[in-house]
Structure formats: structure tokens, C-alpha cells
Design a protein around this motif. Structure first.
Motif, PDB file in Angstrom:
ATOM      1  N   UNK A   1       0.838  -1.197   0.000  1.00 56.23           N
ATOM      2  CA  UNK A   1       0.000   0.000   0.000  1.00 56.23           C
ATOM      3  C   UNK A   1       0.875   1.249   0.000  1.00 56.23           C
ATOM      4  N   UNK A   2       1.919   1.229   0.803  1.00 56.09           N
ATOM      5  CA  UNK A   2       2.815   2.389   0.857  1.00 56.09           C
ATOM      6  C   UNK A   2       3.507   2.584  -0.491  1.00 56.09           C
ATOM      7  N   UNK A   3       3.854   1.444  -1.134  1.00 56.74           N
ATOM      8  CA  UNK A   3       4.511   1.537  -2.435  1.00 56.74           C
ATOM      9  C   UNK A   3       3.572   2.170  -3.459  1.00 56.74           C
ATOM     10  N   UNK A   4       2.305   1.757  -3.452  1.00 52.88           N
ATOM     11  CA  UNK A   4       1.331   2.334  -4.379  1.00 52.88           C
ATOM     12  C   UNK A   4       1.101   3.811  -4.092  1.00 52.88           C
ATOM     13  N   UNK A   5       1.048   4.159  -2.799  1.00 52.96           N
ATOM     14  CA  UNK A   5       0.861   5.562  -2.438  1.00 52.96           C
ATOM     15  C   UNK A   5       2.038   6.406  -2.900  1.00 52.96           C
ATOM     16  N   UNK A   6       3.234   5.853  -2.732  1.00 52.78           N
ATOM     17  CA  UNK A   6       4.424   6.594  -3.161  1.00 52.78           C
ATOM     18  C   UNK A   6       4.448   6.761  -4.675  1.00 52.78           C
ATOM     19  N   UNK A   7       3.996   5.713  -5.397  1.00 53.46           N
ATOM     20  CA  UNK A   7       3.930   5.817  -6.860  1.00 53.46           C
ATOM     21  C   UNK A   7       2.966   6.927  -7.292  1.00 53.46           C
ATOM     22  N   UNK A   8       1.815   7.018  -6.616  1.00 51.77           N
ATOM     23  CA  UNK A   8       0.857   8.073  -6.933  1.00 51.77           C
ATOM     24  C   UNK A   8       1.455   9.455  -6.685  1.00 51.77           C
ATOM     25  N   UNK A   9       2.217   9.559  -5.564  1.00 51.30           N
ATOM     26  CA  UNK A   9       2.877  10.846  -5.261  1.00 51.30           C
ATOM     27  C   UNK A   9       3.874  11.187  -6.358  1.00 51.30           C
ATOM     28  N   UNK A  10       4.648  10.183  -6.779  1.00 45.56           N
ATOM     29  CA  UNK A  10       5.628  10.422  -7.848  1.00 45.56           C
ATOM     30  C   UNK A  10       4.941  10.859  -9.140  1.00 45.56           C
ATOM     31  N   UNK A  11       3.832  10.170  -9.455  1.00 48.15           N
ATOM     32  CA  UNK A  11       3.092  10.533 -10.668  1.00 48.15           C
ATOM     33  C   UNK A  11       2.560  11.960 -10.578  1.00 48.15           C
ATOM     34  N   UNK A  12       2.002  12.298  -9.408  1.00 47.14           N
ATOM     35  CA  UNK A  12       1.469  13.645  -9.203  1.00 47.14           C
ATOM     36  C   UNK A  12       2.563  14.692  -9.328  1.00 47.14           C
ATOM     37  N   UNK A  13       3.718  14.423  -8.702  1.00 50.27           N
ATOM     38  CA  UNK A  13       4.839  15.373  -8.772  1.00 50.27           C
ATOM     39  C   UNK A  13       5.344  15.513 -10.202  1.00 50.27           C
ATOM     40  N   UNK A  14       5.422  14.380 -10.903  1.00 48.22           N
ATOM     41  CA  UNK A  14       5.900  14.441 -12.289  1.00 48.22           C
ATOM     42  C   UNK A  14       4.962  15.274 -13.151  1.00 48.22           C
ATOM     43  N   UNK A  15       3.666  15.068 -12.966  1.00 48.53           N
ATOM     44  CA  UNK A  15       2.696  15.861 -13.722  1.00 48.53           C
ATOM     45  C   UNK A  15       2.783  17.332 -13.373  1.00 48.53           C
ATOM     46  N   UNK A  16       2.935  17.615 -12.063  1.00 48.40           N
ATOM     47  CA  UNK A  16       3.062  19.007 -11.640  1.00 48.40           C
ATOM     48  C   UNK A  16       4.325  19.629 -12.194  1.00 48.40           C
ATOM     49  N   UNK A  17       5.454  18.883 -12.164  1.00 53.13           N
ATOM     50  CA  UNK A  17       6.717  19.400 -12.708  1.00 53.13           C
ATOM     51  C   UNK A  17       6.580  19.695 -14.201  1.00 53.13           C
ATOM     52  N   UNK A  18       5.899  18.782 -14.915  1.00 52.72           N
ATOM     53  CA  UNK A  18       5.690  19.018 -16.340  1.00 52.72           C
ATOM     54  C   UNK A  18       4.832  20.254 -16.566  1.00 52.72           C
ATOM     55  N   UNK A  19       3.817  20.421 -15.722  1.00 52.68           N
ATOM     56  CA  UNK A  19       2.957  21.596 -15.838  1.00 52.68           C
ATOM     57  C   UNK A  19       3.734  22.879 -15.592  1.00 52.68           C
ATOM     58  N   UNK A  20       4.603  22.858 -14.558  1.00 51.94           N
ATOM     59  CA  UNK A  20       5.420  24.050 -14.249  1.00 51.94           C
ATOM     60  C   UNK A  20       6.412  24.319 -15.369  1.00 51.94           C
ATOM     61  N   UNK A  21       7.026  23.249 -15.898  1.00 54.75           N
ATOM     62  CA  UNK A  21       7.980  23.432 -17.002  1.00 54.75           C
ATOM     63  C   UNK A  21       7.292  24.049 -18.216  1.00 54.75           C
TER      64      UNK A  21
END
Length: 489
Positions: A1-21
Motif C-alpha cells: 500500500x505504501x509503495x502504491x501511495x508513493x507511486x501516486x505521489x511520484x506521478x502527481x509530482x511528475x505531472x506538476x513538474x511538467x505543468x510548471x515546465x
């Protein structure tokens, strides 16, 4: 569960970083645009002021020249008058001195003669012929200027304002005969408006435009009036959306609120899958093929299937599903027929068909969906048509239930078909002149579809058409009469 949660956080951060870029790229591009646009408008401003200075300098030179010319003319007149007066004064002074000397002379013998000579000289003296009124005025007040108003105008120079947003007047817009007239107005007068830009887009959705539309905006530029008419349209969607903006010499304003107008028309396609095997159907065009176009397609399909390059897995894709072959022989034998894919079960519909007048046989009309495989158009109770025959001699006949009426009229190359399902009216027109060729009056017990037949020839169908105004008015005039008899109804 923690691994899946961390993956979602990574995905969210990646999307946010792409949006900021992406936003950073946008900001950088905006900075470049500011530099370019500022330089452009500054250059334009300097050019406008240079033009204004040039106009003022030209006007100044012209007015100064006029002053100099006026001055030279007056100086010339006054100088001539001054010279003449000076000479007259010298002559008068000489006469005066001569008269004084004569008076003071002690000689009496020649006094009378001297006095007479002086009197004659005075009579002819220039001093007594001179006008002592100046020939030219010394006032130059008529060439004074007052640039107060112009100065105030110059002080009022400012950057062009963004034009106000127009408003489309829906109540004054018209949709008729596949033509749309769009009318708009400005909320306040603006003398700086140079032209308008109108955009229109087809859509099947009523209301404001959606984020993703199937059709692109089409642009009409350089409109000088507050209305525009689009002609020759094909209404293959339910609506058209319009928006307009005003432009001055420098900048365009905002688009008006989009307005969606309904574009009612009958739009259908040809049911190629059920056409006779000798008819080659491409979109809305049909050509008779003596070699059997559909038979050849089936042979090609069979050869493709037997090819080692085509595995069973390839052939079972949705586009190649075996079910698509159902109904390919809907019509056979001498029923060279193809039907439209849209039923008519209410209202008034209109479409046109252009055909080769050299076709051996051609027919157009409507039919019930239950039309038999072997039935030719007009030879059963399930179809009504206009039939062209070129076999022995050229003739045009109205056919229904195996009965025909020969029409005494020139054969057109384009026929308009009008169907009023509710009233049971099927009329045929010369599509170019809107001359009525024939009318069937019946009572449709079931929905009908457009139906066509061709042998040794070709034709093309034009859909997305509204019922023409001339056809509608003609139907109203002829509502109490019929061009067919009981045998054809």
C-alpha cells in the motif's frame, strides 16, 4: 500500500513538474514576445509621428510661402506708389520755388507771362494727379493663425483603444436556402473600426462551444459592414456557431458571445453495403460497372484471405468482421438499386441528384425498406420514382406500382426530390430552374428512404440541402392540385 501511495505521489509530482515546465516555457516565450512587440509598436509610433511632423512641416512651408508672396506683392505696390509720390513732390517743390521767385521779382514787364506759365505747369503737375490713398494695406491680420483647436487635437493623441465587443442580433439572422445571413451591432459607436472578422463552425451540439469540437473554425476577414451572408453551404450538421470581432488599424477586439443557429436539412449517405453488385459506390457517387464492382471486391477479399501474409488474427479485427458482409446482395438481377441510409418518417425533406444524361437507364425517388431484392424502382407498390430511359429513344417517366406516365418536358441533368411525408407528397423538380416535373400524392404507410437506380451510367447525390424557398412556395400554390392521376398514386 505504501509503495502504491508513493507511486501516486511520484506521478502527481511528475505531472506538476511538467505543468510548471510548460508554464516556464510559456513565460519565456511571453518575455520574448514582449520585447518583439514593444519594439514593433515603438517603431510604428515613431513612424506615425514622423509622418505627422512631415505633414506639419509641409503645411508650414506652404503657409510661409503664401505670406512671403503676399508681402512681396504689397511691397511692390507701395514702393511704386512711394516712388511716384516722391517724384511728384520734387516737381511740386520746383514749381513752388519758381512761383515765389516770380512774386519777388521787381520786373513787371514779364510778370503776366511768367504767372501764366506757372499756372499751366501747376495744372499739369503730377502732384495733382496722384491718389493719396495707399494702394496696399499694411495689415497682415488675414494671415494670422489660431491652432488652438488643432493643438487640442494633438494633445488628444493617444494609443488606439481596443475595439468594443460586437453583439450578434439573433433575431435578425436568417437561415434560408442553404444561406446564412449574420447580423451584429456595436454597443456604442466607434469611428475607429476598420473591419470585422467573422468565424463560423459546424457542430451537432446546441449551446456554447465545447473545449473539443469536431470541426474547426472557418474565418472570413475584411468585412466592412455589420452583416455578412454565407452562401452555397451544405448543412451536414444540426447547427452552426458564429462569433465576430471588430478591428481597428492596430488591434482586434474580443470575440462576441458565440451564437448557435439551427441548420435544418436532410443529410444522408448511400448504403453501399447493400447496393447491387454492379454498382460501384464511392461516398455519394455511383457508377455502373459491367464487370461487377462488388464481385471484384469479394474476389480481392478472398485473395487477401488466402494470402500467407494474412493470418486469422489479422482478419478478425473489428473493421474486417465477418458480419460486415451481411446484406451485400440486397439487390440483384436487374434491380441495379442503391438506397439511402436514413429513413424519412416525418416532415419535409429535399435532396438533389446529378446524373449522366447518356445513361441507358436512371431512376431516383423513394422506396420502402421492404423493397424486394428483384424489384426495380417504380415497378412495385413499394417505390415511387422518376425514370430516364435511353434504350430506344430518350424518355422521362413517372413510375409507381408498375404504371408509368410519360412527362412532356426537357430532361434536366440535375433533379431535385421533395418529400413531404406527413402530407404524402413526393415531387420532382428541375434542380436548376425549380420547375415542377411531377408530383405523386399518396399516403405513406411506412417510413421511406431515398432510392436510386442506374444502368450503364453514373450519378452523384447532393445532401445537406434545405427545402428551397421556390419549392415551398410552389407547393403552397399547388396544394389543391395534382399532376398525377389515380393510377400513379
Amino acid at each position: 500500500i505504501e509503495d502504491e501511495s508513493l507511486r501516486k505521489i511520484c506521478t502527481t509530482l511528475a505531472l506538476k513538474n511538467e505543468e510548471i515546465q510548460n508554464f516556464i516555457c510559456f513565460l519565456k516565450q511571453s518575455l520574448q514576445n514582449v520585447e518583439v512587440n514593444a519594439s514593433r509598436v515603438q517603431e510604428d509610433l515613431e513612424g506615425e509621428f514622423s509622418s505627422l511632423h512631415a505633414v506639419l512641416d509641409e503645411m508650414k512651408d506652404s503657409m510661409v510661402t503664401r505670406i512671403k508672396q503676399e508681402k512681396a506683392g504689397r511691397v511692390y505696390e507701395l514702393q511704386n506708389q512711394l516712388s511716384a509720390c516722391t517724384k511728384a513732390l520734387e516737381s511740386s517743390e520746383e514749381l513752388l520755388e519758381m512761383a515765389n521767385q516770380t512774386l519777388c521779382s521787381s520786373e513787371t514787364g514779364g510778370f503776366s507771362q511768367a504767372a501764366k506759365d506757372i499756372k499751366d505747369s501747376v495744372t499739369m503737375a503730377p502732384a495733382f494727379r496722384l491718389s493719396l490713398k495707399p494702394k496696399a494695406s499694411d495689415s497682415m491680420s488675414h494671415m494670422m493663425v489660431d491652432f488652438t483647436q488643432e493643438r487640442n487635437m494633438l494633445m488628444g493623441i493617444k494609443f488606439l483603444p481596443v475595439p468594443v465587443t460586437p453583439e450578434i442580433l439573433v433575431s435578425e439572422c436568417q437561415v434560408c436556402d442553404n444561406t446564412i445571413t449574420v447580423v451584429w451591432m456595436l454597443p456604442e459607436p466607434d469611428s475607429k473600426i476598420d473591419h470585422y472578422i467573422l468565424e463560423h463552425r459546424r457542430t451537432n451540439h446546441e449551446g456554447p462551444p465545447r473545449a473539443r469540437e469536431e470541426y474547426p473554425w472557418m474565418v472570413v476577414e475584411g468585412i466592412r459592414q455589420s452583416e455578412y451572408t454565407l452562401t452555397g453551404l451544405r448543412f451536414d450538421t444540426r447547427f452552426m456557431t458564429f462569433r465576430v470581432k471588430a478591428c481597428n488599424k492596430a488591434v482586434a477586439g474580443e470575440f462576441s458571445e458565440p451564437v448557435t443557429l439551427e441548420t435544418p436539412a436532410f443529410h444522408f449517405k448511400l448504403d453501399a453495403s447493400s447496393a447491387h453488385q454492379n454498382l460501384r459506390v464511392e461516398d455519394l457517387a455511383v457508377e455502373w460497372d459491367s464487370s461487377g464492382g462488388k464481385v471484384q471486391e469479394m474476389r480481392k477479399e478472398k485473395n487477401r484471405t488466402n494470402s500467407p501474409m494474412n493470418s486469422p488474427a489479422r482478419l478478425m479485427s473489428p473493421k474486417r468482421a465477418p458480419s460486415t458482409r451481411v446484406g451485400r446482395d440486397r439487390f440483384t438481377a436487374e434491380s441495379y438499386t442503391v438506397l439511402g441510409d436514413t429513413m424519412i418518417d416525418a416532415g419535409q425533406q429535399y435532396w438533389e441528384v446529378r446524373f449522366d444524361k447518356e445513361s441507358k437507364a436512371f431512376a431516383a425517388g423513394v422506396a420502402l425498406r421492404t423493397l424486394g431484392r428483384f424489384d426495380q424502382l417504380g415497378k412495385s407498390s413499394a417505390s415511387w420514382c422518376l425514370h430516364l430511359n435511353n434504350w430506344l429513344q430518350q424518355s422521362l417517366t413517372a413510375k409507381h406500382n408498375n404504371k408509368a406516365r410519360t412527362l412532356d418536358c426537357p430532361i434536366p441533368d440535375r433533379i431535385g426530390v421533395y418529400c413531404n411525408f406527413d402530407e404524402g407528397i413526393l415531387s420532382f423538380y428541375n434542380a436548376r430552374t425549380k420547375q415542377l416535373l411531377h408530383t405523386f400524392r399518396t399516403k405513406f404507410q411506412q417510413p421511406v428512404v431515398p432510392a436510386f437506380m442506374v444502368w450503364n451510367g453514373s450519378f452523384s447525390v447532393h445532401t445537406g440541402l434545405q427545402v428551397p424557398s421556390m419549392v415551398q412556395s410552389g407547393q403552397r400554390r399547388n396544394s389543391a392540385t395534382s399532376s398525377s392521376n389515380a393510377s400513379l398514386t
